[in-house]
Design an enzyme around this catalytic site. Structure first.
Site, mmCIF file in Angstrom:
data_model
loop_
_atom_site.group_PDB
_atom_site.id
_atom_site.type_symbol
_atom_site.label_atom_id
_atom_site.label_comp_id
_atom_site.label_asym_id
_atom_site.label_seq_id
_atom_site.Cartn_x
_atom_site.Cartn_y
_atom_site.Cartn_z
ATOM 1 N N GLY A 191 0.812 -1.202 0.000
ATOM 2 C CA GLY A 191 0.000 0.000 0.000
ATOM 3 C C GLY A 191 0.850 1.258 0.000
ATOM 4 O O GLY A 191 1.952 1.267 0.540
ATOM 5 N N SER A 192 0.345 2.335 -0.615
ATOM 6 C CA SER A 192 1.034 3.626 -0.568
ATOM 7 C C SER A 192 0.843 4.263 0.810
ATOM 8 O O SER A 192 0.089 3.766 1.635
ATOM 9 C CB SER A 192 0.491 4.549 -1.658
ATOM 10 O OG SER A 192 0.855 4.067 -2.926
ATOM 11 N N HIS B 227 3.533 4.944 2.777
ATOM 12 C CA HIS B 227 4.711 4.630 3.586
ATOM 13 C C HIS B 227 5.986 5.221 2.980
ATOM 14 O O HIS B 227 7.097 4.814 3.338
ATOM 15 C CB HIS B 227 4.884 3.119 3.711
ATOM 16 C CG HIS B 227 3.683 2.406 4.224
ATOM 17 N ND1 HIS B 227 3.129 2.703 5.446
ATOM 18 C CD2 HIS B 227 2.907 1.438 3.680
ATOM 19 C CE1 HIS B 227 2.070 1.927 5.638
ATOM 20 N NE2 HIS B 227 1.909 1.159 4.578
ATOM 21 N N LYS C 62 6.042 -7.429 2.624
ATOM 22 C CA LYS C 62 5.718 -7.199 4.036
ATOM 23 C C LYS C 62 4.553 -8.111 4.427
ATOM 24 O O LYS C 62 3.608 -8.307 3.648
ATOM 25 C CB LYS C 62 5.351 -5.721 4.264
ATOM 26 C CG LYS C 62 6.492 -4.755 3.910
ATOM 27 C CD LYS C 62 6.313 -3.346 4.465
ATOM 28 C CE LYS C 62 5.109 -2.592 3.961
ATOM 29 N NZ LYS C 62 5.016 -2.457 2.493
ATOM 30 N N ASP D 42 -1.118 -8.375 0.813
ATOM 31 C CA ASP D 42 0.150 -8.345 0.076
ATOM 32 C C ASP D 42 0.649 -9.758 -0.215
ATOM 33 O O ASP D 42 1.064 -10.067 -1.341
ATOM 34 C CB ASP D 42 1.219 -7.589 0.887
ATOM 35 C CG ASP D 42 0.963 -6.089 0.930
ATOM 36 O OD1 ASP D 42 0.597 -5.514 -0.116
ATOM 37 O OD2 ASP D 42 1.135 -5.485 2.002
ATOM 38 N N HIS E 83 -0.102 1.017 9.758
ATOM 39 C CA HIS E 83 -1.392 1.492 9.253
ATOM 40 C C HIS E 83 -2.262 1.968 10.399
ATOM 41 O O HIS E 83 -3.478 2.071 10.267
ATOM 42 C CB HIS E 83 -2.121 0.367 8.506
ATOM 43 C CG HIS E 83 -1.277 -0.332 7.520
ATOM 44 N ND1 HIS E 83 -0.540 -1.460 7.827
ATOM 45 C CD2 HIS E 83 -1.005 -0.052 6.224
ATOM 46 C CE1 HIS E 83 0.130 -1.849 6.747
ATOM 47 N NE2 HIS E 83 -0.125 -1.014 5.768
#
Lengths: 333, 333
Positions: free
Chosen positions: A54-55, A57, A105, A110, A219
């Site tokens: 996911g964006s 990070h 990760k 993912d 998150h």
């Protein structure tokens, strides 16, 4: 919600386009499907390394694409895994004939999507190995995870595996190195404030004015406990204890210390934290042989920090010092 | 106030100690008086370059001490000028016999204290020249300033003057180059949120939930106007207009674009901003010849961004590309 964005649904594509324009010497970007690749990919004969997730990070993972580190990064929507399609496209784009390593990760989405992409790549004749990063000692299972979460230690796995691939390591060798680094890496974080996912528009959790969350996920997932704010040195000691309990060090052993800002933390605070980490390790006879302090695995504008220790040996120190040329890490070349 | 600090009065000393421990390959630090110097200072025969100012803007200035940039940085208390003593000590520590340049952001306290330090240095036989940076087009006079404020453009002045000094330039030559860069540099910023100075414990100003401040100063000083939050592209256009009005570009001219995060801004937002800057300049036929996107001149945890344009020529491009080896900027070596 106050953010410097246009339409929330365009955040990732616009950010990736801007990143590509700012770093065209290092990377090329694809906007459909979205991925970021080394400007000179594929590198013939070299193991390709792909990561993603996911964006939100950043600089992970796009900021560490380049010589000596990742060959490609696949950013999903904010805090949401990319689908198999862009992962497959990135894998094909960086395959130089020596196979491709996926560094993933440990989040359920993912893991699943990288697995599907790896199967599809294999069907097209590309050999893929996957290494799961799960360095977070805070919790055993979590909101989006079976087992431990993969957090800031990922940047260390990516640097060291990248160096091994650059030095000509074969696919198994690079994957085994990544596994070794993950096994020697432990992380624990703390949040002072939450963050706001653009398409949600609201904080993902709330903390009282004097409250912090020990063991926060990247998150905003729950950690171990909420406690009143304490002096930085005491918070550092709280984070270090479970790290050192989980992977003890004998006096004289060497550590790489990563003090990672969560995105909204002033730099002075990161160095105040590092100061105490170095002091606390010295008290135990542990040598801080290498260090990295800054924003590497962030959670948008969250204020907080994570501490990562990697138990070093001569091989890992040599790989750490090897040249790297990316937007976020750059030395020796 | 939630911060990762111990006693507010120890913030600067502890952060500088931590910085020195993390970057002992690049710098040495003095804690009494507080300054940060190149590990190999003084460099015989080279013009020394010293900058400084209130803390809270990191990585400026300590993060840009090293080969090809500053010889020393003098951090004052948060948002407060250092006194002449540490400035003098730093000046003496980096004097390699070719004189010392002071690069000073245009705030009344900084200008006065650097001036006093320069007089004291001269009395000890060290030739000093001073260049004042005043790149902020937002306001004519400000809370702590007669004339324009010195903001993010300072990092460009420091990089380019540093390159000229490293290449063997004499004191007048290095000072004239710094002056030239300042004259060709324009900046304007926006804040989405305020920041909290540790010893104050309260935000230095307040903004409503949907409000932003156009033309903000790096200490939270008032800008030009408060307006409701708008899409990022429109905010970028608002910041670019006065920059380009103040120093117009003919089609075909080249710019260095610096998109500077104020400290708490997620990296995706910085690249969304850069994307629009590049697009808007392309619409005017201005070439983005070089760029820099990241947190370089911050205001603690403030969310916001500033845009800086530097009008490039061949000389400045060559100096920009010259090797630099500091904690925050590192390339080519």
């Amino acid at each position: 919600m106050k953010k410097l964005i246009n339409d929330p649904k365009d955040v990732v594509v616009e950010a990736v386009a801007g990143f590509g324009a700012a770093h065209s010497d290092l990377v090329t970007v694809s906007l459909d499907p979205v991925f970021i690749a080394r400007a000179d990919a594929p590198v013939a004969g070299k193991v390709g390394i792909v990561s993603g997730g996911g964006s939100g990070h950043e600089p992970l993972h796009g900021g560490v694409v380049g010589f000596g580190m990742l060959d490609a990064a696949v950013p999903g929507p904010v805090f949401t895994s990319p689908t198999p399609d862009p992962i497959l496209a990135a894998t094909k784009a960086v395959d130089g004939g020596a196979g491709v390593l996926h560094i993933v990760k440990n989040y359920t989405g993912d893991v699943l999507n990288f697995e599907t992409a790896a199967d599809l790549a294999l069907a097209e004749g590309i050999e893929v190995r996957s290494v799961i990063v799960d360095d977070d000692v805070a919790v055993k299972d979590s909101l989006y995870t079976a087992g431990r979460r993969g957090v800031a230690g990922t940047v260390l796995v990516e640097k060291l595996a990248g160096a091994r691939a650059e030095a000509g390591g074969g696919l198994d060798e690079v994957a085994d190195l990544a596994t070794k680094v993950n096994e020697r890496t432990r992380t624990m974080g703390v949040a002072l404030t939450p963050c706001v996912v653009p398409h949600a528009g609201e904080p993902s959790f709330t903390l009282a004015d004097d409250e912090i969350e020990i063991g926060i996920g990247i998150h905003g997932e729950p950690g171990r406990e909420r406690i009143p704010l304490e002096p930085a040195d005491r918070i550092v000691d709280r984070l270090l204890a479970p790290i050192l309990e989980d992977l003890p060090y004998a006096p004289g052993e060497r550590a790489l210390v990563l003090v990672n800002g969560m995105g909204g933390t002033p730099q002075v605070e990161l160095f105040i934290v590092f100061r105490r980490v170095a002091e606390a390790l010295a008290e135990r006879g542990i040598e801080v042989a290498r260090s990295l302090v800054g924003n590497y695995t962030t959670s948008l504008e969250m204020q907080g920090v994570s501490i990562t220790l990697l138990k070093l040996d001569d091989e890992l120190i040599e790989l750490w010092d090897a040249p790297v040329q990316t937007a976020a890490l750059r030395w020796g070349r």
